[in-house]
Write an enzyme that holds these catalytic residues in place. Structure first.
Site, PDB file in Angstrom:
ATOM      1  N   ASP A   1     -13.696   1.654  -8.006  1.00 23.01           N
ATOM      2  CA  ASP A   1     -12.493   2.474  -7.789  1.00 23.01           C
ATOM      3  C   ASP A   1     -11.307   1.869  -8.533  1.00 23.01           C
ATOM      4  O   ASP A   1     -10.213   1.743  -7.989  1.00 23.01           O
ATOM      5  CB  ASP A   1     -12.200   2.590  -6.296  1.00 23.01           C
ATOM      6  CG  ASP A   1     -11.206   3.716  -5.986  1.00 23.01           C
ATOM      7  OD1 ASP A   1     -11.014   4.590  -6.851  1.00 23.01           O
ATOM      8  OD2 ASP A   1     -10.618   3.717  -4.893  1.00 23.01           O
TER       9      ASP A   1
ATOM     10  N   ALA B   1       1.471   1.870   3.646  1.00 19.69           N
ATOM     11  CA  ALA B   1       0.478   2.781   3.048  1.00 19.69           C
ATOM     12  C   ALA B   1      -0.502   3.210   4.113  1.00 19.69           C
ATOM     13  O   ALA B   1      -0.676   2.543   5.134  1.00 19.69           O
ATOM     14  CB  ALA B   1      -0.251   2.107   1.886  1.00 19.69           C
TER      15      ALA B   1
END
Length: 411
Positions: free
Chosen positions: A267, A141
């Site tokens: 988040d 990622a």
């Protein structure tokens, strides 16, 4: 023969013109989308500017009502009397700025984590890792501030978040933010929160966070791999399993919110929730997390992802832990419906932010069925416009346990 050739040439010319026309139409459509996106962004920024102006006016009025403004002006006048006579008096704008920041300065919620002290703590508690112990493998990622690699540490598969050196070189607070994220993770001891294995605490080149390696997110489990699609490409997991995931997320978030000091995630979304080999959840990615003590509110900057972001955060207003509850409400609805939030609309992220901030939209609820009415009510409470009406995660956990046991034991 000549006529046939002329006709062929005309047909070829017509085809070329058609292709040119189609290309032109595509370009016009792309430009139209760009213009729409710019308009949406402009509306968002205009809304934020208006909110900021309203907040400054409120701060000034509060300062006047409580006598702070006179205190500030008198203090300024006294300072000027003792300084050189040539110094001019403060301008109205400087008074407004002082009045709107000093009396209403939000608490210092971001802990100032000392890196050297953190290194000593890591060595003392056994989670300090030298970079040479880490064998990096494939990149799995990448974000704006870091890359994440699958790696090996002492024979164990781990995930390594490698912060970009430029993040530290170009950001005066970069080391402090990095140290805070590491310290946040180092304090966690919960089955449903990502486990820290250790850290390389030598920024800028080796600001690395090492956690357990989990290769499936809640997003992948619920929707399948790949990008967001309108139509499902994989079978929807059983309802009981989806409800169990919601309960585990709530338990993990309850732990974070009841931490001393409280940790708000800021988040929370399916791509930041991982699943282990037994498909139990791990709340992860504390890059945006903040500490709050009792009765404090954070003074917001833009954080998180618009689709899951609470309206008060979108509007750049002070917020508390209830912003995480809002995000959970969107996730719970996503688990029940099996659909991405707002997939029923053609809105982009900016348009969604604008309408959520104005209280106009929420994701489409699941179809009303008798056995999930209490779940629908919980969703609506969790994403209520007023944070005061949103339940705590302790309340959500208790409610979900009761609902889960009732549904599990029903014939």
């Amino acid at each position: 023969m000549g006529l046939l050739i002329t006709k062929l040439r005309f047909l070829l010319y017509a085809q070329d013109q058609r292709k040119n026309y189609e290309t032109f139409i595509l370009k016009v459509e792309e430009l139209h989308k760009e213009v729409k996106k710019e308009k949406d962004l402009k509306s968002v920024y205009k809304m934020r500017l208006e909110r900021t102006q309203d907040y400054l006016k409120y701060c000034l009025q509060t300062a006047q009502d409580n006598g702070f403004l006179n205190l500030i002006l008198n203090k300024k006048d006294n300072a000027q009397e003792s300084s050189a006579a040539s110094l001019s008096s403060p301008s109205p704008s400087s008074v407004i700025i002082q009045a709107s920041t000093d009396p209403q300065t939000p608490p210092a919620v971001q802990q100032n984590t000392d890196l050297s002290a953190l290194i000593e703590q890591a060595k003392r508690n056994g989670w300090y890792i030298d970079p040479h112990e880490i064998e990096l493998h494939k990149k799995i990622a990448q974000g704006s501030t870091a890359e994440i690699y699958q790696a090996t540490w002492r024979g164990l598969d781990v995930a390594v978040k490698c912060i970009f050196p430029d993040y530290f070189n170009l950001n005066d607070c970069g080391v402090n933010f990095f140290a805070q994220e590491v310290e946040t993770l180092s304090r966690q001891r919960h089955s449903y929160v990502l486990q820290l294995m250790g850290a390389c605490l030598d920024p800028p080149n080796h600001g690395w966070i090492i956690t357990e390696f989990l290769n499936m997110t809640l997003k992948d489990w619920l929707h399948g791999p790949g990008k967001r699609k309108k139509e499902r490409v994989t079978a929807l997991p059983p309802f009981e399993d989806r409800l169990a995931k919601a309960l585990e997320i709530s338990q993990g978030m309850q732990y974070l919110h009841e931490h001393k000091p409280m940790i708000i995630h800021r988040d929370l979304k399916p791509s930041n929730i991982f699943l282990d080999d037994a498909f139990h959840v791990r709340v992860a990615d504390f890059g945006h997390a903040r500490f709050l003590t009792n009765e404090e509110k954070a003074f917001t900057g833009e954080t998180g992802t618009y689709v899951y972001m609470a309206p008060e955060v979108i509007r750049s207003e002070p917020y508390d832990e209830k912003c995480d509850v809002y995000s959970f409400g969107v996730i719970l609805n996503e688990l029940l419906t099996g659909q991405y939030p707002y997939i029923e609309t053609d809105h982009g992220p900016s348009k969604i932010a604008l309408e959520v901030g104005e209280g106009k939209i929420r994701p489409a609820l699941p179809k009303h069925e008798e056995n999930i009415e209490d779940l629908i009510e919980l969703i609506q409470l969790s994403w209520d416009e007023d944070p005061e009406y949103r339940p705590s995660f302790a309340t959500i956990t208790r409610g979900l346990k009761l609902i889960y046991n009732r549904l599990a034991n029903s014939p």
